[in-house]
Motif scaffolding. Sequence first.
Motif, PDB file in Angstrom:
ATOM      1  N   GLN A  89      81.676  10.679   9.427  1.00 28.39           N
ATOM      2  CA  GLN A  89      82.173  12.025   9.129  1.00 28.39           C
ATOM      3  C   GLN A  89      82.245  12.872  10.407  1.00 28.39           C
ATOM      4  O   GLN A  89      83.191  13.644  10.587  1.00 28.39           O
ATOM      5  N   ILE A  90      81.250  12.723  11.264  1.00 29.33           N
ATOM      6  CA  ILE A  90      81.249  13.471  12.524  1.00 29.33           C
ATOM      7  C   ILE A  90      82.435  13.039  13.377  1.00 29.33           C
ATOM      8  O   ILE A  90      83.166  13.873  13.925  1.00 29.33           O
ATOM      9  N   ILE A  91      82.653  11.738  13.470  1.00 26.24           N
ATOM     10  CA  ILE A  91      83.780  11.221  14.250  1.00 26.24           C
ATOM     11  C   ILE A  91      85.094  11.732  13.692  1.00 26.24           C
ATOM     12  O   ILE A  91      85.995  12.120  14.437  1.00 26.24           O
ATOM     13  N   LYS A 137      72.424  16.469  15.140  1.00 24.78           N
ATOM     14  CA  LYS A 137      71.943  15.113  14.876  1.00 24.78           C
ATOM     15  C   LYS A 137      71.434  14.405  16.136  1.00 24.78           C
ATOM     16  O   LYS A 137      70.453  13.667  16.081  1.00 24.78           O
ATOM     17  N   TYR A 138      72.093  14.618  17.265  1.00 18.34           N
ATOM     18  CA  TYR A 138      71.780  13.839  18.463  1.00 18.34           C
ATOM     19  C   TYR A 138      71.363  14.662  19.676  1.00 18.34           C
ATOM     20  O   TYR A 138      71.167  14.105  20.755  1.00 18.34           O
ATOM     21  N   GLY A 139      71.207  15.968  19.515  1.00 13.76           N
ATOM     22  CA  GLY A 139      70.846  16.812  20.644  1.00 13.76           C
ATOM     23  C   GLY A 139      69.540  16.425  21.307  1.00 13.76           C
ATOM     24  O   GLY A 139      69.475  16.255  22.531  1.00 13.76           O
ATOM     25  N   ASN A 191      86.582  15.302  24.542  1.00  7.92           N
ATOM     26  CA  ASN A 191      87.750  14.833  25.289  1.00  7.92           C
ATOM     27  C   ASN A 191      88.056  13.356  25.057  1.00  7.92           C
ATOM     28  O   ASN A 191      89.203  12.934  25.219  1.00  7.92           O
ATOM     29  N   ALA A 192      87.049  12.586  24.673  1.00  5.11           N
ATOM     30  CA  ALA A 192      87.241  11.140  24.479  1.00  5.11           C
ATOM     31  C   ALA A 192      87.737  10.788  23.079  1.00  5.11           C
ATOM     32  O   ALA A 192      88.391   9.764  22.882  1.00  5.11           O
ATOM     33  N   MET A 193      87.401  11.636  22.105  1.00 10.41           N
ATOM     34  CA  MET A 193      87.793  11.361  20.715  1.00 10.41           C
ATOM     35  C   MET A 193      88.803  12.405  20.261  1.00 10.41           C
ATOM     36  O   MET A 193      88.434  13.584  20.164  1.00 10.41           O
ATOM     37  N   PRO A 194      89.988  12.055  19.834  1.00 13.87           N
ATOM     38  CA  PRO A 194      90.643  10.780  20.085  1.00 13.87           C
ATOM     39  C   PRO A 194      91.039  10.644  21.549  1.00 13.87           C
ATOM     40  O   PRO A 194      90.997  11.636  22.264  1.00 13.87           O
ATOM     41  N   LEU A 250      78.166   5.783  17.221  1.00 14.84           N
ATOM     42  CA  LEU A 250      78.213   7.105  17.845  1.00 14.84           C
ATOM     43  C   LEU A 250      76.985   7.357  18.719  1.00 14.84           C
ATOM     44  O   LEU A 250      77.098   7.884  19.823  1.00 14.84           O
ATOM     45  N   ARG A 251      75.829   6.982  18.244  1.00 13.85           N
ATOM     46  CA  ARG A 251      74.579   7.201  18.993  1.00 13.85           C
ATOM     47  C   ARG A 251      74.653   6.564  20.380  1.00 13.85           C
ATOM     48  O   ARG A 251      74.305   7.186  21.377  1.00 13.85           O
ATOM     49  N   MET A 252      75.094   5.317  20.474  1.00 17.08           N
ATOM     50  CA  MET A 252      75.172   4.634  21.760  1.00 17.08           C
ATOM     51  C   MET A 252      76.315   5.177  22.608  1.00 17.08           C
ATOM     52  O   MET A 252      76.211   5.240  23.829  1.00 17.08           O
ATOM     53  N   PHE A 253      77.386   5.580  21.974  1.00 15.88           N
ATOM     54  CA  PHE A 253      78.512   6.210  22.678  1.00 15.88           C
ATOM     55  C   PHE A 253      78.025   7.470  23.396  1.00 15.88           C
ATOM     56  O   PHE A 253      78.290   7.676  24.581  1.00 15.88           O
TER      57      PHE A 253
END
Length: 187
Positions: free
Chosen positions: A5-7, A24-26, A56-59, A66-69
């Motif tokens: 959903q975030i993506i 979520k990832y801050g 800027n990367a998505m899309p 997402l976490r590893m990205f």
Amino acid sequence: MEDAQIIELYFQRKEEAIKETDSKYGSYCFAIAENILHNTEDSEECVSDTWLAAWNAMPPQRPTVLRMFLAKITRNLSFNRFHAGNAKKRGGGELSLVLDELAECIANESDTENEYMAKELERCIRLFVRNLPEREGNVFVRRYFFTEPVAVIAKRYHMTDNHVMVVLSRTRKKLKAHLEKEGYFSE
């Protein structure tokens, strides 16, 4: 909110994507930056820069994890900031130790400057780590991807500091042998 959903919010160009990512990832991305930089202000800026880089990367990119990205973006930005801050003088800290420890495994900087060779080297190391026993691989990644201090790794895996250092030393020797076999390093 689920990662998919975030993506999707990024793909719809909704600013809510950044808010949800930060929520979520801050703290996760901050911990990565802080392990490298050891500076709260710089780490916070790297996290903010991570959100911009993700925007800027998505899309066009659609990360599968997402976490590893985000971790990779944060790590790269933090390394860049570290190098910029230490261009004239190499400072102390965990990053310097990590880079020194890995220096024995890499042939020389001119070999890795070529983008193609760097990507191939990255692939080779990734496959090497995937084939390690689970705990050995986790210790290696925690030290050399997340730049965690030896004491933190030891506590996490209920090991002594010395045992962690022995595992890392043996793994680096295995990596060096693997890279020699693949033609990336020769004496």
